[in-house]
Design a protein around this motif. Structure first.
Motif, PDB file in Angstrom:
ATOM      1  N   GLY A  79       0.807  -1.213   0.000  1.00  0.00           N
ATOM      2  CA  GLY A  79       0.000   0.000   0.000  1.00  0.00           C
ATOM      3  C   GLY A  79       0.840   1.263   0.000  1.00  0.00           C
ATOM      4  N   LEU A  80       1.942   1.241  -0.755  1.00  0.00           N
ATOM      5  CA  LEU A  80       2.831   2.396  -0.788  1.00  0.00           C
ATOM      6  C   LEU A  80       2.292   3.459  -1.742  1.00  0.00           C
ATOM      7  CD1 LEU A  80       6.218   0.459  -1.042  1.00  0.00           C
ATOM      8  CD2 LEU A  80       4.999   1.167   1.018  1.00  0.00           C
ATOM      9  N   ASN A  81       2.806   4.695  -1.573  1.00  0.00           N
ATOM     10  CA  ASN A  81       2.417   5.756  -2.495  1.00  0.00           C
ATOM     11  C   ASN A  81       3.458   5.867  -3.610  1.00  0.00           C
ATOM     12  OD1 ASN A  81       4.541   6.849  -1.105  1.00  0.00           O
ATOM     13  ND2 ASN A  81       3.351   8.408  -0.047  1.00  0.00           N
ATOM     14  N   LYS A  82       3.576   7.010  -4.225  1.00  0.00           N
ATOM     15  CA  LYS A  82       4.530   7.268  -5.313  1.00  0.00           C
ATOM     16  C   LYS A  82       4.137   6.571  -6.612  1.00  0.00           C
ATOM     17  CE  LYS A  82       7.211   9.165  -2.159  1.00  0.00           C
ATOM     18  NZ  LYS A  82       7.230  10.611  -1.941  1.00  0.00           N
ATOM     19  N   ARG A  83       2.855   6.414  -6.870  1.00  0.00           N
ATOM     20  CA  ARG A  83       2.445   5.739  -8.104  1.00  0.00           C
ATOM     21  C   ARG A  83       2.872   6.525  -9.350  1.00  0.00           C
ATOM     22  NH1 ARG A  83      -0.657   1.356  -7.261  1.00  0.00           N
ATOM     23  NH2 ARG A  83      -1.467   1.079  -5.154  1.00  0.00           N
ATOM     24  N   ASN A  84       2.877   7.857  -9.258  1.00  0.00           N
ATOM     25  CA  ASN A  84       3.321   8.648 -10.402  1.00  0.00           C
ATOM     26  C   ASN A  84       4.788   8.392 -10.710  1.00  0.00           C
ATOM     27  OD1 ASN A  84       0.799   9.798 -10.674  1.00  0.00           O
ATOM     28  ND2 ASN A  84       1.311  11.637  -9.496  1.00  0.00           N
ATOM     29  N   LEU A  85       5.597   8.291  -9.656  1.00  0.00           N
ATOM     30  CA  LEU A  85       7.007   7.978  -9.842  1.00  0.00           C
ATOM     31  C   LEU A  85       7.149   6.594 -10.462  1.00  0.00           C
ATOM     32  CD1 LEU A  85       9.989   8.667  -9.402  1.00  0.00           C
ATOM     33  CD2 LEU A  85       9.784   7.746  -7.090  1.00  0.00           C
ATOM     34  N   TYR A  86       6.329   5.642 -10.006  1.00  0.00           N
ATOM     35  CA  TYR A  86       6.380   4.290 -10.567  1.00  0.00           C
ATOM     36  C   TYR A  86       6.087   4.311 -12.062  1.00  0.00           C
ATOM     37  CZ  TYR A  86       4.084   0.123 -12.307  1.00  0.00           C
ATOM     38  OH  TYR A  86       3.682  -0.906 -13.110  1.00  0.00           O
ATOM     39  N   GLU A  87       5.121   5.114 -12.481  1.00  0.00           N
ATOM     40  CA  GLU A  87       4.758   5.189 -13.902  1.00  0.00           C
ATOM     41  C   GLU A  87       5.914   5.727 -14.730  1.00  0.00           C
ATOM     42  OE1 GLU A  87       1.214   7.491 -14.032  1.00  0.00           O
ATOM     43  OE2 GLU A  87      -0.044   5.921 -13.135  1.00  0.00           O
ATOM     44  N   ASP A  88       6.623   6.758 -14.205  1.00  0.00           N
ATOM     45  CA  ASP A  88       7.802   7.278 -14.901  1.00  0.00           C
ATOM     46  C   ASP A  88       8.860   6.191 -15.053  1.00  0.00           C
ATOM     47  OD1 ASP A  88       6.725   9.807 -15.079  1.00  0.00           O
ATOM     48  OD2 ASP A  88       7.832  10.625 -13.376  1.00  0.00           O
ATOM     49  N   LEU A  89       9.144   5.483 -13.955  1.00  0.00           N
ATOM     50  CA  LEU A  89      10.187   4.463 -13.964  1.00  0.00           C
ATOM     51  C   LEU A  89       9.846   3.316 -14.905  1.00  0.00           C
ATOM     52  CD1 LEU A  89      10.958   4.332 -10.127  1.00  0.00           C
ATOM     53  CD2 LEU A  89      12.328   5.428 -11.901  1.00  0.00           C
ATOM     54  N   THR A  90       8.572   2.912 -14.926  1.00  0.00           N
ATOM     55  CA  THR A  90       8.156   1.812 -15.792  1.00  0.00           C
ATOM     56  C   THR A  90       8.362   2.165 -17.258  1.00  0.00           C
ATOM     57  OG1 THR A  90       6.514   1.064 -14.176  1.00  0.00           O
ATOM     58  CG2 THR A  90       6.226   0.329 -16.450  1.00  0.00           C
ATOM     59  N   LYS A  91       7.973   3.359 -17.657  1.00  0.00           N
ATOM     60  CA  LYS A  91       8.151   3.795 -19.046  1.00  0.00           C
ATOM     61  C   LYS A  91       9.626   3.828 -19.418  1.00  0.00           C
ATOM     62  CE  LYS A  91       3.956   6.647 -19.209  1.00  0.00           C
ATOM     63  NZ  LYS A  91       3.454   8.045 -19.277  1.00  0.00           N
ATOM     64  N   GLN A  92      10.454   4.320 -18.506  1.00  0.00           N
ATOM     65  CA  GLN A  92      11.885   4.417 -18.788  1.00  0.00           C
ATOM     66  C   GLN A  92      12.522   3.038 -18.925  1.00  0.00           C
ATOM     67  OE1 GLN A  92      12.755   6.833 -15.417  1.00  0.00           O
ATOM     68  NE2 GLN A  92      12.094   8.726 -16.410  1.00  0.00           N
ATOM     69  N   THR A 117      20.799   4.835 -20.071  1.00  0.00           N
ATOM     70  CA  THR A 117      20.285   6.194 -19.932  1.00  0.00           C
ATOM     71  C   THR A 117      20.618   6.745 -18.560  1.00  0.00           C
ATOM     72  OG1 THR A 117      18.305   7.586 -20.162  1.00  0.00           O
ATOM     73  CG2 THR A 117      18.020   5.490 -19.030  1.00  0.00           C
ATOM     74  N   ARG A 118      20.752   8.064 -18.497  1.00  0.00           N
ATOM     75  CA  ARG A 118      20.954   8.764 -17.223  1.00  0.00           C
ATOM     76  C   ARG A 118      19.724   9.611 -16.941  1.00  0.00           C
ATOM     77  NH1 ARG A 118      26.090   8.509 -15.138  1.00  0.00           N
ATOM     78  NH2 ARG A 118      27.690   7.763 -16.569  1.00  0.00           N
ATOM     79  N   LEU A 119      19.299   9.583 -15.692  1.00  0.00           N
ATOM     80  CA  LEU A 119      18.079  10.264 -15.276  1.00  0.00           C
ATOM     81  C   LEU A 119      18.342  11.125 -14.055  1.00  0.00           C
ATOM     82  CD1 LEU A 119      15.974   6.992 -15.357  1.00  0.00           C
ATOM     83  CD2 LEU A 119      15.879   8.741 -17.121  1.00  0.00           C
ATOM     84  N   VAL A 120      17.511  12.134 -13.874  1.00  0.00           N
ATOM     85  CA  VAL A 120      17.476  12.890 -12.628  1.00  0.00           C
ATOM     86  C   VAL A 120      16.217  12.477 -11.895  1.00  0.00           C
ATOM     87  CG1 VAL A 120      17.195  15.165 -11.587  1.00  0.00           C
ATOM     88  CG2 VAL A 120      18.759  14.867 -13.491  1.00  0.00           C
ATOM     89  N   GLN A 121      16.353  12.104 -10.631  1.00  0.00           N
ATOM     90  CA  GLN A 121      15.201  11.650  -9.847  1.00  0.00           C
ATOM     91  C   GLN A 121      15.070  12.498  -8.591  1.00  0.00           C
ATOM     92  OE1 GLN A 121      14.382   7.376  -9.681  1.00  0.00           O
ATOM     93  NE2 GLN A 121      14.212   7.555  -7.470  1.00  0.00           N
ATOM     94  N   ALA A 122      13.881  13.073  -8.428  1.00  0.00           N
ATOM     95  CA  ALA A 122      13.573  13.866  -7.241  1.00  0.00           C
ATOM     96  C   ALA A 122      12.377  13.245  -6.543  1.00  0.00           C
ATOM     97  CB  ALA A 122      13.259  15.308  -7.639  1.00  0.00           C
ATOM     98  N   VAL A 123      12.547  12.967  -5.252  1.00  0.00           N
ATOM     99  CA  VAL A 123      11.512  12.290  -4.479  1.00  0.00           C
ATOM    100  C   VAL A 123      11.243  13.088  -3.207  1.00  0.00           C
ATOM    101  CG1 VAL A 123      10.784  10.118  -3.448  1.00  0.00           C
ATOM    102  CG2 VAL A 123      12.375  10.102  -5.364  1.00  0.00           C
ATOM    103  N   ALA A 124       9.973  13.266  -2.886  1.00  0.00           N
ATOM    104  CA  ALA A 124       9.583  14.143  -1.777  1.00  0.00           C
ATOM    105  C   ALA A 124      10.194  13.731  -0.441  1.00  0.00           C
ATOM    106  CB  ALA A 124       8.061  14.198  -1.668  1.00  0.00           C
ATOM    107  N   ASN A 125      10.281  12.447  -0.162  1.00  0.00           N
ATOM    108  CA  ASN A 125      10.755  11.993   1.146  1.00  0.00           C
ATOM    109  C   ASN A 125      12.273  11.883   1.236  1.00  0.00           C
ATOM    110  OD1 ASN A 125       8.076  11.789   1.711  1.00  0.00           O
ATOM    111  ND2 ASN A 125       8.033   9.572   1.971  1.00  0.00           N
ATOM    112  N   TYR A 126      12.974  12.217   0.152  1.00  0.00           N
ATOM    113  CA  TYR A 126      14.430  12.076   0.150  1.00  0.00           C
ATOM    114  C   TYR A 126      15.048  13.453  -0.038  1.00  0.00           C
ATOM    115  CZ  TYR A 126      18.878   9.675  -0.519  1.00  0.00           C
ATOM    116  OH  TYR A 126      20.174   9.209  -0.377  1.00  0.00           O
ATOM    117  N   PRO A 127      15.982  13.863   0.819  1.00  0.00           N
ATOM    118  CA  PRO A 127      16.448  15.251   0.828  1.00  0.00           C
ATOM    119  C   PRO A 127      17.335  15.651  -0.338  1.00  0.00           C
ATOM    120  CG  PRO A 127      17.690  13.957   2.416  1.00  0.00           C
ATOM    121  CD  PRO A 127      16.596  13.063   1.897  1.00  0.00           C
ATOM    122  N   GLN A 128      17.876  14.694  -1.069  1.00  0.00           N
ATOM    123  CA  GLN A 128      18.815  15.021  -2.138  1.00  0.00           C
ATOM    124  C   GLN A 128      18.269  14.595  -3.498  1.00  0.00           C
ATOM    125  OE1 GLN A 128      22.281  12.915  -0.798  1.00  0.00           O
ATOM    126  NE2 GLN A 128      22.807  14.441   0.739  1.00  0.00           N
TER     127      GLN A 128
END
Length: 257
Positions: A75-88, A99-110
């Motif tokens: 029952g985790l959140n971040k479904r939008n992030l999951y959709e990005d990752l799946t497509k990539q 490929t190189r990506l930039v990933q920004a996540v709300a619960n992670y400070p960096q």
């Protein structure tokens, strides 16, 4: 005489050797098979995963499952992030290109740089999986590089500083103001930039933050604040709050020459 490995044998050996390396050196890495199921998660990745999703999971909670299955199961959140990752990952599988990506996540400070590469069995030329490596996105400091290469020093940046790297724990807003101020933007310009990014902050509030930062850094002037903060590398880490949550191709986020 060399033995031709099946896809299953090659992938198994690849995972086993990767585990030996990354468990030892502590890199943030995971490996998925051709169905995008986790087959290896380094201890550093598990720490990273738990911070992102707000859980305390062990490797056995991930292995043998896709990210979607893990999200649905717990029952985790971040479904939008999951959709990005799946497509990539689907694109990597179809193009067989890294490929190189930039990933920004709300619960992670960096902000993270993510390097994803396809795993190809050279014997069969088949796609057998994906290896993903995470690292912190840090901006290069051109002046520090020039000074180091030329073995010079400058009062602007003290390469022999005894200051600890990123010593002070700043609030989100303090980090944003300091980062932009260190890149030589005035309070008015910072307010304009933040307004464009839908992050409202008035000129007076920005100056209040700068005064607070002088106290935190134990300096008397703004020039001293710049000198000390540069020495402690506060100009190199992009504040996570300035980026919307998601995973973006690096070329779209930052141009690399």
């Amino acid at each position: 005489m060399s033995t031709i490995q099946s896809d299953q044998e090659f992938f198994y050996n690849f995972v086993a050797s990767s585990k030996t390396v990354f468990d030892y050196i502590g890199d943030n890495v995971h490996i998925k098979d051709h169905e995008f199921k986790y087959k290896y998660a380094s201890p550093s990745y598990l720490t990273f995963f738990n911070k992102i999703y707000g859980f305390e999971k062990q490797a056995e909670d991930l292995l043998g499952q896709t990210l979607k299955e893990v999200i649905d199961r717990f029952g985790l959140n971040k479904r939008n992030l999951y959709e990005d990752l799946t497509k990539q990952e689907e694109e990597i599988k179809s193009t067989r290109k890294s490929t190189r990506l930039v990933q920004a996540v709300a619960n992670y400070p960096q902000v993270c740089v993510v390097f994803k590469r396809p795993i190809i069995n050279p014997a069969s030329d088949n796609f057998v999986g994906i290896m993903t490596h995470f690292s912190t996105l840090a901006m290069p400091n051109i002046l520090k590089t020039l000074l180091k290469v030329n073995r010079k020093s400058s009062y602007i940046i003290n390469n022999d500083s005894n200051y600890n790297h990123l010593e002070y724990n700043l609030t989100e807003r303090q980090h944003i103001v300091l980062f932009l101020y260190l890149h030589r933007y005035s309070a008015a310009e910072i307010a304009s930039i933040l307004g464009t990014l839908d992050y409202k902050m008035s000129n007076s509030r920005i100056n209040d933050h700068l005064e607070a930062l002088k106290f935190i850094f134990r300096v008397k002037t703004k020039d001293q604040l710049i000198e000390k903060a540069l020495a402690m590398d506060y100009d190199l880490l992009i504040p996570r709050a300035l980026l919307k949550e998601g995973s973006y191709p690096l070329d779209e986020a930052i141009s690399i020459i």
